[in-house]
Design an enzyme around this catalytic site. Structure first.
Site, PDB file in Angstrom:
ATOM      1  N   THR A 193       9.267 -15.683  10.899  1.00  0.00           N
ATOM      2  CA  THR A 193       8.201 -16.490  11.505  1.00  0.00           C
ATOM      3  C   THR A 193       8.810 -17.734  12.161  1.00  0.00           C
ATOM      4  O   THR A 193      10.046 -17.870  12.227  1.00  0.00           O
ATOM      5  CB  THR A 193       7.189 -16.956  10.441  1.00  0.00           C
ATOM      6  OG1 THR A 193       7.855 -17.878   9.570  1.00  0.00           O
ATOM      7  CG2 THR A 193       6.639 -15.797   9.627  1.00  0.00           C
ATOM      8  N   SER A 233       0.295  -1.478  -4.457  1.00  0.00           N
ATOM      9  CA  SER A 233       0.882  -0.254  -3.908  1.00  0.00           C
ATOM     10  C   SER A 233      -0.084   0.930  -3.964  1.00  0.00           C
ATOM     11  O   SER A 233       0.286   2.010  -4.386  1.00  0.00           O
ATOM     12  CB  SER A 233       2.154   0.077  -4.717  1.00  0.00           C
ATOM     13  OG  SER A 233       2.964   0.954  -3.995  1.00  0.00           O
ATOM     14  N   ASN A 293      -4.193   3.099   0.651  1.00  0.00           N
ATOM     15  CA  ASN A 293      -5.340   2.726   1.513  1.00  0.00           C
ATOM     16  C   ASN A 293      -5.822   3.935   2.312  1.00  0.00           C
ATOM     17  O   ASN A 293      -7.017   4.158   2.449  1.00  0.00           O
ATOM     18  CB  ASN A 293      -4.986   1.665   2.570  1.00  0.00           C
ATOM     19  CG  ASN A 293      -3.998   0.650   2.124  1.00  0.00           C
ATOM     20  OD1 ASN A 293      -2.977   1.004   1.549  1.00  0.00           O
ATOM     21  ND2 ASN A 293      -4.285  -0.605   2.396  1.00  0.00           N
ATOM     22  N   CYS A 294      -4.834   4.668   2.846  1.00  0.00           N
ATOM     23  CA  CYS A 294      -5.184   5.729   3.786  1.00  0.00           C
ATOM     24  C   CYS A 294      -5.916   6.886   3.100  1.00  0.00           C
ATOM     25  O   CYS A 294      -6.551   7.711   3.756  1.00  0.00           O
ATOM     26  CB  CYS A 294      -3.930   6.240   4.483  1.00  0.00           C
ATOM     27  SG  CYS A 294      -2.924   4.882   5.117  1.00  0.00           S
ATOM     28  N   ILE A 329      10.666 -18.133   6.139  1.00  0.00           N
ATOM     29  CA  ILE A 329       9.450 -17.334   5.899  1.00  0.00           C
ATOM     30  C   ILE A 329       9.394 -16.146   6.863  1.00  0.00           C
ATOM     31  O   ILE A 329       9.451 -16.320   8.091  1.00  0.00           O
ATOM     32  CB  ILE A 329       8.178 -18.208   6.049  1.00  0.00           C
ATOM     33  CG1 ILE A 329       8.258 -19.417   5.102  1.00  0.00           C
ATOM     34  CG2 ILE A 329       6.927 -17.382   5.759  1.00  0.00           C
ATOM     35  CD1 ILE A 329       7.091 -20.379   5.205  1.00  0.00           C
ATOM     36  N   TYR A 330       9.307 -14.978   6.283  1.00  0.00           N
ATOM     37  CA  TYR A 330       9.168 -13.737   7.054  1.00  0.00           C
ATOM     38  C   TYR A 330       7.716 -13.261   6.950  1.00  0.00           C
ATOM     39  O   TYR A 330       7.013 -13.595   5.988  1.00  0.00           O
ATOM     40  CB  TYR A 330      10.095 -12.650   6.501  1.00  0.00           C
ATOM     41  CG  TYR A 330      11.557 -12.942   6.742  1.00  0.00           C
ATOM     42  CD1 TYR A 330      12.248 -12.286   7.752  1.00  0.00           C
ATOM     43  CD2 TYR A 330      12.242 -13.883   5.970  1.00  0.00           C
ATOM     44  CE1 TYR A 330      13.599 -12.561   7.995  1.00  0.00           C
ATOM     45  CE2 TYR A 330      13.573 -14.172   6.203  1.00  0.00           C
ATOM     46  CZ  TYR A 330      14.258 -13.491   7.219  1.00  0.00           C
ATOM     47  OH  TYR A 330      15.572 -13.752   7.461  1.00  0.00           O
ATOM     48  N   THR A 344       6.990  -2.477  -0.217  1.00  0.00           N
ATOM     49  CA  THR A 344       8.199  -1.907   0.395  1.00  0.00           C
ATOM     50  C   THR A 344       9.315  -2.953   0.427  1.00  0.00           C
ATOM     51  O   THR A 344      10.477  -2.656   0.099  1.00  0.00           O
ATOM     52  CB  THR A 344       7.902  -1.445   1.844  1.00  0.00           C
ATOM     53  OG1 THR A 344       6.878  -0.474   1.789  1.00  0.00           O
ATOM     54  CG2 THR A 344       9.123  -0.859   2.519  1.00  0.00           C
ATOM     55  N   TYR A 398      10.915  28.494  17.601  1.00  0.00           N
ATOM     56  CA  TYR A 398       9.914  29.474  18.043  1.00  0.00           C
ATOM     57  C   TYR A 398      10.025  30.795  17.290  1.00  0.00           C
ATOM     58  O   TYR A 398      11.093  31.392  17.193  1.00  0.00           O
ATOM     59  CB  TYR A 398      10.038  29.758  19.548  1.00  0.00           C
ATOM     60  CG  TYR A 398       9.372  31.057  19.942  1.00  0.00           C
ATOM     61  CD1 TYR A 398       7.999  31.222  19.730  1.00  0.00           C
ATOM     62  CD2 TYR A 398      10.096  32.134  20.456  1.00  0.00           C
ATOM     63  CE1 TYR A 398       7.373  32.428  20.028  1.00  0.00           C
ATOM     64  CE2 TYR A 398       9.472  33.329  20.769  1.00  0.00           C
ATOM     65  CZ  TYR A 398       8.109  33.480  20.549  1.00  0.00           C
ATOM     66  OH  TYR A 398       7.503  34.655  20.838  1.00  0.00           O
ATOM     67  N   GLY A 400       3.615  -6.401   8.619  1.00  0.00           N
ATOM     68  CA  GLY A 400       2.394  -5.605   8.426  1.00  0.00           C
ATOM     69  C   GLY A 400       1.233  -6.011   9.313  1.00  0.00           C
ATOM     70  O   GLY A 400       1.406  -6.549  10.412  1.00  0.00           O
TER      71      GLY A 400
HETATM   72  P1  FAD Z   1      -2.187  -4.227   3.000  1.00  0.00           P
HETATM   73  O1  FAD Z   1      -1.666  -2.883   2.696  1.00  0.00           O
HETATM   74  O2  FAD Z   1      -3.613  -4.370   3.349  1.00  0.00           O
HETATM   75  O3  FAD Z   1      -1.799  -5.207   1.851  1.00  0.00           O
HETATM   76  C1  FAD Z   1      -2.117  -6.573   1.870  1.00  0.00           C
HETATM   77  C2  FAD Z   1      -2.411  -7.035   0.466  1.00  0.00           C
HETATM   78  O4  FAD Z   1      -2.246  -8.423   0.432  1.00  0.00           O
HETATM   79  C3  FAD Z   1      -3.847  -6.780   0.040  1.00  0.00           C
HETATM   80  O5  FAD Z   1      -3.894  -5.957  -1.096  1.00  0.00           O
HETATM   81  C4  FAD Z   1      -4.425  -8.165  -0.216  1.00  0.00           C
HETATM   82  O6  FAD Z   1      -5.279  -8.193  -1.341  1.00  0.00           O
HETATM   83  C5  FAD Z   1      -3.189  -8.983  -0.476  1.00  0.00           C
HETATM   84  N1  FAD Z   1      -3.341 -10.397  -0.144  1.00  0.00           N
HETATM   85  C6  FAD Z   1      -3.898 -10.934   0.958  1.00  0.00           C
HETATM   86  N2  FAD Z   1      -3.832 -12.277   0.910  1.00  0.00           N
HETATM   87  C7  FAD Z   1      -3.234 -12.602  -0.253  1.00  0.00           C
HETATM   88  C8  FAD Z   1      -2.902 -13.835  -0.869  1.00  0.00           C
HETATM   89  N3  FAD Z   1      -3.158 -14.981  -0.280  1.00  0.00           N
HETATM   90  N4  FAD Z   1      -2.322 -13.791  -2.081  1.00  0.00           N
HETATM   91  C9  FAD Z   1      -2.044 -12.619  -2.690  1.00  0.00           C
HETATM   92  N5  FAD Z   1      -2.330 -11.438  -2.142  1.00  0.00           N
HETATM   93  C10 FAD Z   1      -2.912 -11.421  -0.937  1.00  0.00           C
HETATM   94  N6  FAD Z   1      -2.852   3.388   8.516  1.00  0.00           N
HETATM   95  C11 FAD Z   1      -2.227   4.494   8.976  1.00  0.00           C
HETATM   96  O7  FAD Z   1      -1.154   4.380   9.562  1.00  0.00           O
HETATM   97  N7  FAD Z   1      -2.763   5.744   8.766  1.00  0.00           N
HETATM   98  C12 FAD Z   1      -3.936   5.926   8.108  1.00  0.00           C
HETATM   99  O8  FAD Z   1      -4.387   7.056   7.920  1.00  0.00           O
HETATM  100  C13 FAD Z   1      -4.618   4.770   7.639  1.00  0.00           C
HETATM  101  N8  FAD Z   1      -5.802   4.905   6.984  1.00  0.00           N
HETATM  102  C14 FAD Z   1      -6.413   3.787   6.490  1.00  0.00           C
HETATM  103  C15 FAD Z   1      -7.599   3.939   5.790  1.00  0.00           C
HETATM  104  C16 FAD Z   1      -8.241   2.828   5.276  1.00  0.00           C
HETATM  105  C17 FAD Z   1      -9.530   2.991   4.559  1.00  0.00           C
HETATM  106  C18 FAD Z   1      -7.671   1.538   5.443  1.00  0.00           C
HETATM  107  C19 FAD Z   1      -8.349   0.324   4.872  1.00  0.00           C
HETATM  108  C20 FAD Z   1      -6.487   1.371   6.129  1.00  0.00           C
HETATM  109  C21 FAD Z   1      -5.843   2.499   6.668  1.00  0.00           C
HETATM  110  N9  FAD Z   1      -4.660   2.383   7.385  1.00  0.00           N
HETATM  111  C22 FAD Z   1      -4.033   3.500   7.859  1.00  0.00           C
HETATM  112  C23 FAD Z   1      -4.037   1.053   7.643  1.00  0.00           C
HETATM  113  C24 FAD Z   1      -2.946   0.746   6.645  1.00  0.00           C
HETATM  114  O9  FAD Z   1      -3.449   0.879   5.358  1.00  0.00           O
HETATM  115  C25 FAD Z   1      -2.417  -0.664   6.890  1.00  0.00           C
HETATM  116  O10 FAD Z   1      -1.882  -0.700   8.176  1.00  0.00           O
HETATM  117  C26 FAD Z   1      -1.354  -1.078   5.902  1.00  0.00           C
HETATM  118  O11 FAD Z   1      -1.791  -0.977   4.587  1.00  0.00           O
HETATM  119  C27 FAD Z   1      -0.933  -2.532   6.179  1.00  0.00           C
HETATM  120  O12 FAD Z   1      -0.047  -2.993   5.199  1.00  0.00           O
HETATM  121  P2  FAD Z   1       0.036  -4.532   4.825  1.00  0.00           P
HETATM  122  O13 FAD Z   1       1.037  -4.660   3.765  1.00  0.00           O
HETATM  123  O14 FAD Z   1       0.164  -5.328   6.042  1.00  0.00           O
HETATM  124  O15 FAD Z   1      -1.403  -4.864   4.260  1.00  0.00           O
END
Ligand code: FAD
Length: 806
Positions: free
Chosen positions: A273, A39, A42-43, A278-279, A15, A426, A282
């Site tokens: 942060t 991208s 997950n959900c 650095i921001y 995003t 309604y 998630g």
């Molecule tokens: P993520 O989407 O997890 O992305 C982080 C990415 O960073 C990962 O792909 C990881 O491999 C990568 N990464 C980590 N460290 C490094 C590094 N050092 N170098 C390079 N890459 C790195 N939320 C809801 O609101 N509704 C739902 O229905 C829901 N269902 C879910 C179902 C499942 C099975 C799961 C696992 C999660 C669900 N969630 C849901 C939670 C939601 O997916 C997360 O809140 C959201 O994806 C968080 O976004 P993010 O960018 O913080 O982390």
């Protein structure tokens, strides 16, 4: 500023990258993702495992190539950022495709590394059949295991959102599921009493739900697994571990970027942060709770996306503020919708908020328009100001839009008074002129303006024996007879005015009805006649969902093809909205007026119906064709007469009524039962009064009970190992002696006989009436026991050629 690096290529990271590009065509943007996919959805992962999402490609919303083409972002997948040098402003990257390690400089860095599944200290987690679910490779691993190894059963550890979604989807994939949850209820954002309907629903779908229990060890057991919990052992072919997530922030910690004690990165409201370049966004960051303004951790997709956008805005010079997370979440739990927003009672108490709560039970749309189903809404609000603090909804159709309306109201800092004024769309198929959200507002407003003083489900026990109080159930006689709280007398609301002179005006009056509405009318009548009166919030329905028998029955496949012969006369009955015994009475009337062979299709929203209808058919000689529940509506098929193909005709079953709680008598009962089962007989054992002690779990269960039930529970033997002999008990030496002799003579112990009886398909039925009298709850009985009433026992007796009373 020319160059932005992003760590993490999914919700927050992707995003941020897209927003940065939309704001600035000239920026150099590099997005690192350590996994193969970016991208992705997950959900949606659990739904691919269950087969609801069929197409693999639907999970990957973008590829590195498509993302680059659309946004001109240099996407480097399989590239892990392993270190940050914040002084010199570069990161070190490991390319997992080539094993090359290199550095990349930045002007600004965004961290969106997400969260990883928590792996508690359980022995045996390294087993091949133990899985966690975070990303696409995890998903394929689970799916491949199911397709290749064809597991028949699974244990899901943790009853949170992902655990429950996995339980549902593994059932869709054909597995038998146990869910082991450490606390006394599933879905942590719900309060306990709101989760009771969810527990029943999950069990009705065939899930073996084990609460107040923790998995301690997983051991290989031939081709499958033996799972030790704090109070029992389970056997399954696979385990899904879903006990929560923790921020994946080691690179931030190593770079001395400020994190809290949980490891979440500390950010300000611009998502910046402790380092000015650095921001972080998630699941990796600490957030502010929108309602309490305290620091907390709520990992959800919506907030991650919004924070990604805010970080990109601030980097691009647009002042943008994240004002906190309120934890709006929703879960499809089989047919049920479970939704929450804002805080629950636990958080309100922790934050010392002076709050009150209301419970309403409203139809999803006008009840006269077909298909209306009820939703249960709990609203939390500040006592003095009426400010809305949180809401929990458990229901079916329309629960999603109501939680969103309340979530919006919380964001706008609205009060419950504002909810009464909302003008919501309604027409009969969609809502009622007073929408469930308006209703919640009206009830809450009545409470804080003292028009409807209330008491709560968990206060009943404390006051029910107080002689200075009068307890009145204002439902109809039939509803009262069908189940009531002990200590309440019955005066239907429509007869209350004529009976006012008989009520002692010097005593406080506590009223209840089914859901709180008639109780409120009664309370108003009483109050205006000079009485001090309180209404049970949520009524008998809520109290019963916590303390009641909560009988449930698994769906039995509807057998339309064989049940409904061509040209059969089909009579459709809509009993939706009627409470027990209304639907059975309607069915009985329809059958009476039907011809032999006619088929009756009855629809009902009464959860008790599924437990009654089969036994009713057997008792009355009608043929039961199955029942199926969907989205809160159960549809059963019954053919008048002709129960010829039913087990009734075989009439060689054995019906054993176990009244005694003596060890020797229990052993004899199970020996006879297992012998009969091994001869191919259908055996049913009905445990009543002291016999129920045979089925009790050895460990104390954490269930809500009144004082008398607690006393009873303490005095009675807890399970088979605590039973005494009927003769020669000899201060407890007798049972030990008998057990020793049986062991030496190679006779199975009572516990082994019980286990064998379950394996042999013997039906163990706990008498719900005795349970009620003795204050025993289903959770206290061993797994594999079904609740049942005298009707079910009589039906079994009629199918048997032998009934024993032991
Ligand atoms: P993520 O989407 O997890 O992305 C982080 C990415 O960073 C990962 O792909 C990881 O491999 C990568 N990464 C980590 N460290 C490094 C590094 N050092 N170098 C390079 N890459 C790195 N939320 C809801 O609101 N509704 C739902 O229905 C829901 N269902 C879910 C179902 C499942 C099975 C799961 C696992 C999660 C669900 N969630 C849901 C939670 C939601 O997916 C997360 O809140 C959201 O994806 C968080 O976004 P993010 O960018 O913080 O982390």
């Amino acid at each position: 500023m020319n160059k932005v690096l992003i760590v993490g290529g999914v919700a927050g990271g992707a995003t941020a990258a897209a927003r940065l590009r939309r704001l600035n065509e000239n920026l150099e943007i590099i997005m690192f993702e350590k996994g193969e996919y970016i991208s992705f959805a997950n959900c949606g992962l659990p739904y691919y495992i269950g087969g609801e999402i069929k197409d693999k490609s639907a999970l990957t919303l973008q590829t590195p190539e498509s993302f680059n083409k659309r946004f001109n972002v240099d996407v480097r997948n399989k590239s892990e950022v392993i270190a940050i040098n914040k002084e010199k402003k570069y990161v070190t990257v490991k390319n997992h495709k080539t094993d090359e390690i290199y550095t990349e400089s930045y002007d600004k860095l965004i961290l969106s590394p997400g969260a990883e599944p928590i792996k508690p200290n359980i022995k045996g987690l390294e087993n091949d059949a133990v899985f966690t679910l975070r990303n696409i490779p995890d998903t394929y691993k689970i799916k491949d295991y199911i397709e290749n190894k064809k597991p028949k059963s699974a244990v899901v550890v943790g009853g949170g959102y992902i655990g429950i979604e996995m339980a549902e989807n593994l059932i869709h994939a054909g597995l038998k599921i146990s869910v082991v949850e450490f606390s006394n209820h599933v879905i942590a954002p719900l309060d306990f009493e709101m989760s009771c309907d969810v527990h029943n629903h999950i069990k009705s779908k065939g899930v073996n739900l084990i609460l107040n229990s923790a998995v301690t060890e997983i051991e290989k057991n031939g081709p499958s697994l033996k799972i030790y919990t704090t109070d029992k052992e389970l056997y399954a072919d696979m385990v899904i571990l879903s006990v929560g997530v923790k921020p994946e922030t080691s690179i931030a910690r190593d770079a001395n970027i400020d994190v809290n004690e949980r490891g979440s990165i500390i950010v300000n409201n611009n998502m910046l942060t402790s380092n000015e370049d650095i921001y972080a966004v998630g699941d990796a960051v600490e957030i502010v709770d929108f309602v309490t303004k305290s620091k907390t951790y709520i990992p959800l997709a919506g907030p991650a996306n919004k924070q990604g956008r805010i970080a990109a805005d601030n980097i691009s010079g647009i002042e943008s503020i994240y004002s906190g997370t309120q934890g709006t979440g929703i879960l499809k739990c089989f047919d049920l919708t479970v939704a929450t927003t804002g805080i629950n009672e636990q958080v309100a108490i922790q934050n010392k908020i002076n709050y009150e709560k209301s419970y309403t039970y409203s139809a999803s749309h006008a009840s006269y328009y077909p298909g209306a189903v009820n939703m249960s809404i709990k609203l939390l609000f500040e006592k003095i100001t009426g400010k809305i603090l949180g809401a929990q909804i458990v229901g079916y159709e329309g629960s999603d839009k109501r939680i969103d309306v309340i979530a919006t109201a919380i964001r706008a800092n609205m009060t419950i008074h504002d909810l009464t004024k909302l003008e919501l769309a309604y027409a009969p198929p969609f809502s009622s002129a007073k929408d469930p959200v308006n209703m919640a507002g009206f009830v809450a407003e009545n409470i804080i303006t003292d028009k409807g003083e209330i008491f709560h489900w968990n206060q009943v026990d404390e006051i029910i024996n107080d002689k200075d109080k009068i307890f009145i159930d204002v439902r109809t006689n039939l509803e009262y007879e069908n189940g009531h709280i002990n200590g309440f007398i019955n005066i239907p609301v429509d007869e209350l005015r004529q009976n006012l002179s008989k009520i002692d005006i010097n005593k406080k009056i506590y009223v209840t009805c089914q859901i709180g509405l008639r109780g409120y009318i009664a309370a108003r009548i009483l109050k205006q006649s000079g009485f001090m009166c309180y209404n049970l919030s949520g009524g008998y329905r809520l109290w019963n969902s916590v303390f009641g028998k909560n009988e449930y029955k698994e769906d039995i496949k509807l057998n339309n093809e064989t049940m409904v012969p061509i040209n059969a006369n089909t009579i459709a009955i809509d009993a939706c909205g009627l409470q027990c015994p209304g639907p059975i009475m309607k069915l009985s009337e329809a059958v009476k007026n039907a011809e032999d062979g006619d088929v009756i299709e009855i629809k009902t929203t009464d959860p008790a119906f599924s437990g009654d209808v089969e036994a009713w058919c057997r008792r009355t000689g009608n043929t039961f064709g199955g029942i199926k529940s969907e989205k809160g509506i159960s549809k059963a098929i019954i053919k008048k007469g002709g129960a010829v193909n039913h087990e009734v005709s075989t009439a060689n079953g054995k019906n054993i009524i176990v009244f005694s709680g003596d060890l020797d008598k229990a052993i004899a009962s199970f020996i006879i039962a297992n012998a009969a089962a091994s001869m191919g007989r259908k055996v049913s054992m009905f445990f009543t009064f002291w016999g129920l002690n045979v089925l009790r779990k050895p460990k104390k269960q954490n269930v809500a009970k009144d004082f008398i039930s607690k006393m009873f529970g303490m005095m009675m033997p807890r399970g088979s190992k605590k039973l005494k002999l009927s003769n020669m008990n000899m201060l407890g030496i007798g049972p030990k002696l008998i057990r020793n002799i049986m062991f030496k003579k190679n006779i199975n112990s009572l516990e082994e006989l019980i286990e064998a009886s379950i394996k042999n398909g013997i039906e163990l039925v706990a008498c719900t009436m005795s349970m009620d009298v003795m204050g025993i709850k289903m959770e206290e009985l061993i797994d594999g026991v079904k609740p049942g009433g005298a009707a079910a026992m009589i039906a079994h007796a009629e199918e048997s050629d032998m009934s024993l009373f032991i």
